[in-house]
Design a protein around this motif. Structure first.
Motif, PDB file in Angstrom:
ATOM      1  N   LEU A 152      43.567 113.650  46.169  1.00  0.00           N
ATOM      2  CA  LEU A 152      42.119 113.549  45.648  1.00  0.00           C
ATOM      3  C   LEU A 152      42.008 115.339  46.153  1.00  0.00           C
ATOM      4  O   LEU A 152      41.582 116.233  44.878  1.00  0.00           O
ATOM      5  CB  LEU A 152      40.892 112.815  45.990  1.00  0.00           C
ATOM      6  N   ILE A 153      41.399 115.944  47.823  1.00  0.00           N
ATOM      7  CA  ILE A 153      41.570 117.364  48.481  1.00  0.00           C
ATOM      8  C   ILE A 153      42.816 117.486  47.383  1.00  0.00           C
ATOM      9  O   ILE A 153      42.160 118.897  46.920  1.00  0.00           O
ATOM     10  CB  ILE A 153      41.604 116.643  48.934  1.00  0.00           C
ATOM     11  N   ALA A 154      44.211 117.179  47.260  1.00  0.00           N
ATOM     12  CA  ALA A 154      45.063 118.180  47.027  1.00  0.00           C
ATOM     13  C   ALA A 154      45.191 117.845  44.982  1.00  0.00           C
ATOM     14  O   ALA A 154      45.170 119.749  45.172  1.00  0.00           O
ATOM     15  CB  ALA A 154      46.233 117.031  47.020  1.00  0.00           C
ATOM     16  N   SER A 155      44.090 118.105  44.909  1.00  0.00           N
ATOM     17  CA  SER A 155      44.011 117.827  43.332  1.00  0.00           C
ATOM     18  C   SER A 155      42.909 119.494  43.554  1.00  0.00           C
ATOM     19  O   SER A 155      43.561 120.031  41.661  1.00  0.00           O
ATOM     20  CB  SER A 155      43.744 116.230  42.280  1.00  0.00           C
ATOM     21  N   ILE A 156      42.067 118.812  44.073  1.00  0.00           N
ATOM     22  CA  ILE A 156      40.623 120.159  43.377  1.00  0.00           C
ATOM     23  C   ILE A 156      41.916 121.589  44.047  1.00  0.00           C
ATOM     24  O   ILE A 156      41.549 122.034  43.437  1.00  0.00           O
ATOM     25  CB  ILE A 156      39.927 119.492  44.597  1.00  0.00           C
ATOM     26  N   VAL A 157      42.649 120.711  45.326  1.00  0.00           N
ATOM     27  CA  VAL A 157      42.911 122.893  45.490  1.00  0.00           C
ATOM     28  C   VAL A 157      43.648 123.390  44.340  1.00  0.00           C
ATOM     29  O   VAL A 157      43.861 124.084  44.423  1.00  0.00           O
ATOM     30  CB  VAL A 157      43.549 122.531  47.297  1.00  0.00           C
ATOM     31  N   GLY A 158      44.682 122.414  44.202  1.00  0.00           N
ATOM     32  CA  GLY A 158      45.760 122.283  43.597  1.00  0.00           C
ATOM     33  C   GLY A 158      44.694 122.823  42.338  1.00  0.00           C
ATOM     34  O   GLY A 158      45.112 124.623  41.225  1.00  0.00           O
ATOM     35  N   GLY A 159      43.624 122.354  41.545  1.00  0.00           N
ATOM     36  CA  GLY A 159      43.409 123.297  40.737  1.00  0.00           C
ATOM     37  C   GLY A 159      42.891 124.507  40.526  1.00  0.00           C
ATOM     38  O   GLY A 159      42.345 125.197  39.457  1.00  0.00           O
TER      39      GLY A 159
END
Length: 314
Positions: free
Chosen positions: A20-27
């Motif tokens: 989830l953290i990686a997805s938020i950072v990527g977004g």
């Protein structure tokens, strides 16, 4: 049996949190890049010491209020689609011929065909266009069409040949048992199945064919890119170059995404035997045609090895 994969464990709380953290950072990174691009395009710039308006400034887009501009873009789009349509029909027809010759049981037919296919696959499409234009003097349109037919016909032929090779041997044996000859079995029983099996790959290759029509720009064919990026940009001035580039990109994306959607729909239909997939499941991802051909050939070799004994005897 649970729905989870037998090869990987289900992610735990820590893994889900990291994902989830990686997805938020990527977004956030993607949004930042998009914001930077928009800000760069909206800023005025200096060219040769002379201030020029920003790329997103309305003065760079006012030519699209002229119907003549859209008329020229429409003619370029039609020229692109015309070359792609003629080349697609020719490539499919040539691919069918190549697949039959390449899978022939006669050595003096099969071997020279294989050499010819390897030669055509290894030759760049642009060199084919230039060779046909300079040697045969066919004109720009037919130089583009013939080169696309030759190159894409080889790939479609290899796909169909791999589809024929991947069919179970029982298909041919059943046809021969009812009195058909080998050629009749191939044309009436095996080839329709191979064509249906490889149809999504063929459509994906036609998407590549459509994009390769842009190479006609080099040989003087008045397709979409030559019309917009060369003729219109030269007539109206370089300050409209990005605007014309953006419109050209949007047209190509609209056409290619439509064809890609059709290829995915076709893959879903053929994978489900012509029936609708329950739950609206997504179609399997389209693979590169060359990769799909190698996969089909590997499946064919595996099936052939099943009919051999330990000593290689059937």
């Amino acid at each position: 049996m649970s729905g989870s994969s037998v090869l990987f464990d289900a992610p735990g709380p820590r893994s889900r949190r990291l994902s989830l953290i990686a997805s938020i950072v990527g977004g956030v990174v993607i949004l930042g890049v998009l914001a930077w691009v928009v800000w760069t395009l909206a800023m005025p710039r200096v060219s040769g010491g002379v201030p020029v308006p920003a790329i997103l400034d309305p003065v760079r887009w006012d030519i699209f209020a002229d119907p003549e501009v859209w008329g020229a873009i429409g003619r370029g789009t039609i020229a692109t689609l015309q070359a792609a349509a003629v080349a697609a029909v020719g490539a499919i027809a040539l691919g069918i011929v190549f697949s039959l010759l390449r899978s022939s049981a006669i050595g003096w037919v099969r071997v020279p065909t294989a050499w010819l296919l390897e030669f055509l696959r290894g030759m760049p499409v642009l060199l084919m266009m230039l060779f046909i234009l300079l040697v045969a003097s066919t004109g720009a349109f037919w130089a583009v069409v013939i080169a696309l037919v030759l190159y894409n016909g080889t790939l479609i032929g290899e796909a169909l040949r791999a589809g024929l090779a991947s069919l179970p041997r029982g298909q041919r044996e059943a046809a021969l048992s009812v009195g058909m000859r080998e050629f009749q079995s191939k044309m009436l029983v095996e080839f329709p199945q191979a064509f249906r099996q490889m149809l999504p790959i063929i459509v994906a290759q036609l998407v590549v064919l459509l994009k390769d029509t842009s190479l006609g720009y080099i040989v003087g064919y008045h397709e979409l890119i030559r019309t917009t990026m060369n003729q219109l940009a030269s007539f109206y001035g370089n300050r409209y170059l990005f605007s014309l580039f953006f419109v050209t990109l949007a047209i190509y994306l609209a056409i290619n995404l439509t064809l890609s959607w059709f290829a995915r729909w076709l893959a879903r239909r053929t994978a489900s035997g012509g029936r609708r997939v329950k739950g609206g499941g997504a179609a399997p991802a389209l693979v590169d045609p060359t990769t799909a051909i190698r996969l089909a050939e590997a499946n064919a070799d595996a099936r052939a090895s099943e009919h051999r004994g330990p000593g290689g005897v059937v």
